[in-house]
Enzyme design. Structure first.
Site, PDB file in Angstrom:
ATOM      1  CG  HIS A  77     -22.100  35.517  58.399  1.00  0.00           C
ATOM      2  ND1 HIS A  77     -22.922  34.640  57.734  1.00  0.00           N
ATOM      3  CD2 HIS A  77     -22.052  36.625  57.628  1.00  0.00           C
ATOM      4  CE1 HIS A  77     -23.348  35.193  56.608  1.00  0.00           C
ATOM      5  NE2 HIS A  77     -22.829  36.396  56.521  1.00  0.00           N
ATOM      6  CG  ASP A 130     -12.039  37.678  58.472  1.00  0.00           C
ATOM      7  OD1 ASP A 130     -12.814  37.688  59.455  1.00  0.00           O
ATOM      8  OD2 ASP A 130     -12.421  37.316  57.333  1.00  0.00           O
TER       9      ASP A 130
HETATM   10 CA   LIG Z   1     -15.026  37.183  59.987  1.00  0.00          CA
END
Ligand SMILES: [Ca+2]
Length: 299
Positions: free
Chosen positions: A227, A11
């Protein structure tokens, strides 16, 4: 060295860590990126960003496919423009496909079972691919993902944005390695790290100064949390991460816990943990990981 073939499902465009993760993957000799698919909200804008990133990295050979913007049940605005998207630079980009699900299915099903899928966004594309081609679960080597939180009660974005999709993936039987908030929140860049990325990235990361600058115009209260790059690291390096095999389920109905990754092993004295195909990262050597990242992505 045999390189691990990966499809990154991203994303890209909102938080900065997706772009940071792709740059890291391109600079990791253990990995061969064979395709990038986009997911969640405006998948076309995300695909354009990914194409631009790859062109500037000198890797226009890697195909990009836009996937599904709408989660299975959650409602979102699929036209929302990601904060790193700049119409004047990204608006006219073409050269990407629109059938991410077919790309994932066709590539995996025609493989020798050696493809790792790396979701670093909500799991909509991967779930729909599994539902459309049930044999996929026997052909995927493994899923290495960023998502969830397994050893404390925190709701994690990628799972929360599409809990139904996450449930399909976690119940698929495909071996999963998940890096969740338990470990990723420990991996944060410093101002010095960001300055290095803005001034001395390698060619593979030459899009980073631009998207980092755009991101910093919107996010002013913290430096990048790594992350998604940690999920890339988890594909090839078990030394920096400690794993635990656990019986993980995704809560889709809870009044307060919808989208939580629930560790059943903790409830039932290990329960079916020994039969589980899911491993979650429990500890990370954050300092060593950030050093590895910076050494690979910067000059
Ligand atoms: Ca992401």
């Amino acid at each position: 060295m045999d390189r691990t073939k990966i499809i990154i499902d991203t994303d890209i465009g909102d938080d900065i860590d997706d772009a940071l993760a792709i740059a890291f993957a391109l600079e990791s000799p253990e990995l061969e990126v064979i395709g990038i698919t986009t997911v969640f909200k405006n998948v076309t804008a995300r695909a354009k960003l990914a194409v631009n990133l790859l062109r500037m990295a000198g890797r226009a050979d890697i195909p990009v496919f836009a996937g599904i913007g709408s989660p299975i049940l959650n409602k979102v605005d699929v036209k929302e423009i990601p904060n790193q998207y700049a119409e004047e630079k990204d608006g006219h980009v073409d050269g990407f496909g629109t059938k991410a699900i077919d790309f994932i299915i066709d590539t995996v099903m025609s493989s020798d079972g050696d493809i790792t899928i790396v979701p670093i966004g909500p799991l909509t594309n991967i779930a729909i691919a599994i539902l459309k081609e049930p044999e996929l679960k026997h052909k995927v080597k493994e899923i290495v993902m960023m998502g969830g939180c397994f050893y404390s009660h925190l709701s994690e974005w990628n799972i929360r944005c599409d809990p139904e999709a996450a449930r399909v993936v976690f119940e698929s039987g495909i071996p999963i390695k998940a890096v969740g908030l338990d470990v990723t929140v420990e991996c944060v860049l410093t101002k010095e790290d960001v300055d290095r990325l803005l001034t001395s990235p390698k060619k593979s990361a030459s899009y980073l100064p631009e998207v980092l600058t755009r991101w910093q115009q919107v996010v002013t209260d913290h430096y990048p949390m790594m992350h998604d790059p940690l999920a890339i690291c988890a594909i090839f390096d078990d030394n920096l991460l400690e794993w635990q095999q656990d019986d993980i389920v995704v809560e889709t109905q809870g009044e307060f816990t919808r989208g939580a990754t629930y560790n059943k092993s903790a409830l039932y004295w290990r329960g079916d943990a020994d039969k589980s195909v899911i491993r979650a990262a429990k500890k990370v050597d954050a300092e060593a990981f950030i050093k590895l990242y910076m050494d690979r992505v910067c000059l």
